[in-house]
Scaffold this active site. Structure first.
Site, PDB file in Angstrom:
ATOM      1  CE  LYS A 206      -2.981 -16.574  -5.051  1.00 39.84           C
ATOM      2  NZ  LYS A 206      -1.888 -15.881  -4.733  1.00 39.84           N
TER       3      LYS A 206
ATOM      4  CD  GLN B  39       1.550 -15.963  -3.332  1.00 35.06           C
ATOM      5  OE1 GLN B  39       0.774 -15.925  -4.207  1.00 35.06           O
ATOM      6  NE2 GLN B  39       1.079 -15.786  -2.181  1.00 35.06           N
TER       7      GLN B  39
ATOM      8  CG  ASP C  11      -2.091  -9.612  -5.820  1.00 32.84           C
ATOM      9  OD1 ASP C  11      -2.872 -10.015  -5.438  1.00 32.84           O
ATOM     10  OD2 ASP C  11      -0.964  -9.941  -6.084  1.00 32.84           O
TER      11      ASP C  11
HETATM   12  N1  GUN Z   1       0.726 -13.118  -0.061  1.00 33.37           N
HETATM   13  C1  GUN Z   1      -0.544 -13.150   0.548  1.00 33.37           C
HETATM   14  N2  GUN Z   1      -1.729 -12.876   0.137  1.00 33.37           N
HETATM   15  C2  GUN Z   1      -1.271 -12.551  -1.142  1.00 33.37           C
HETATM   16  C3  GUN Z   1      -2.081 -11.936  -1.967  1.00 33.37           C
HETATM   17  O1  GUN Z   1      -3.422 -11.555  -1.846  1.00 33.37           O
HETATM   18  N3  GUN Z   1      -1.418 -11.559  -3.191  1.00 33.37           N
HETATM   19  C4  GUN Z   1      -0.010 -11.860  -3.537  1.00 33.37           C
HETATM   20  N4  GUN Z   1       0.476 -11.704  -4.567  1.00 33.37           N
HETATM   21  N5  GUN Z   1       0.496 -12.132  -2.458  1.00 33.37           N
HETATM   22  C5  GUN Z   1       0.069 -12.662  -1.360  1.00 33.37           C
END
Ligand code: GUN
Length: 284
Positions: free
Chosen positions: A53, A97, A120
């Protein structure tokens, strides 16, 4: 004939487009979109995702801030950080995350994020908006899948869409997005009776379970579109999706591979949501 959908290629196209839009936005407003990514603990897969990211942010020209906190970080300390980021005018998107360590309430953390920075799309305000059809942000993986289907020219109106998996991150938002595009939607899960009978009805089958190769050829209708969201680490260290690709692919019209299918799209959509957040903030 089966077509393997190239998520890397589509994601690259989107990122290139975003680079152009970001520099035009910056030239016009002087604003650099900023994304804060928060990781608590040292889960190896999460570390890889967070690193990707940050790299994508730099490539597109965003400000990227990473907060890597130890696994014993308290819920209060994490809430304090989120409140700080909510007030930080350089940060337009906040991503915590998941999964979080067990001693921290995921619901409380998500609810603390300013919905206007919730790139998100997990905050209850945005989940509610998705249900009624007007969210500020849509969760990145389902949004990426919709973009892949759209750019591949797959029509959804009137189609039978079956989703295996009912997570808040993928299964549930996916169902709402497909419904908004007029598909007839079924969500399956661990208590579904006769799963193969249900999945075999699917014109569009979305596998989002987290069980390596659990979707086998007998569960898939001829010429179905199969989208594989699974990322499972095998004992030999290789990655496998939720779909037994080799036996399923020949039956499909379109299928996504793992890796190189849905995964890269998730990051592209996170970047799109972050730019959208910065543009919305500039109009306030
Ligand atoms: N863990 C797995 N997929 C995601 C996601 O799309 N966003 C976040 N914040 N954590 C994740």
């Amino acid at each position: 004939m089966s077509v393997v959908i190239d998520g890397n290629k589509v994601s690259q196209e989107i990122r290139q487009q975003l680079r152009g839009e970001t520099s035009a936005f910056q030239a016009q407003t002087g604003i650099v979109p900023g994304l804060a990514v928060v990781l608590v603990g040292d889960d190896p897969a999460s570390q890889v995702y967070v690193g990707r990211k940050a790299k994508a942010c730099e490539e597109i020209g965003f400000l990227s801030r990473e907060y890597r906190l130890s696994a014993d970080t308290s819920e209060t300390a994490l809430l304090d950080l989120i409140h700080e980021l909510n007030l930080d005018s350089l940060i337009h998107g906040i991503l915590v995350q998941l999964p979080l360590p067990k001693h921290i309430s995921t619901d409380r953390i998500i609810a603390a994020i300013d919905p206007h920075k919730d790139v998100d799309g997990f905050h209850p305000y945005n989940v509610g908006g998705l249900v009624t059809g007007s969210p500020l942000f849509v969760p990145c993986t389902p949004r990426g899948i919709m973009e892949l289907l759209d750019r591949t020219g797959i029509a959804l109106a009137g189609k039978e869409a079956v989703i295996v998996g009912r997570s808040n991150i993928v299964g549930k938002p996916m169902a709402l997005l497909l419904l908004a595009q007029h598909a007839t939607v079924t969500i399956c899960h661990s208590r579904t009776k006769d799963l193969p009978a249900v999945t075999s009805r699917a014109d569009v089958l979305i596998a989002a379970v987290g069980k390596a190769r659990m979707i086998t050829a007998n569960m898939v209708k001829d010429n179905a579109v199969v989208i594989d969201v699974g990322v499972n680490r095998l004992e030999n260290g290789k990655l496998a999706g939720d779909v037994a690709f080799d036996e399923v692919a020949p039956k499909t019209s379109f299928i996504t591979p793992v890796p190189g299918g849905v995964g890269p799209m998730t990051i592209a959509m996170l970047m799109k949501n972050t730019l959208d957040a910065a543009i919305a903030a500039s109009k306030k």
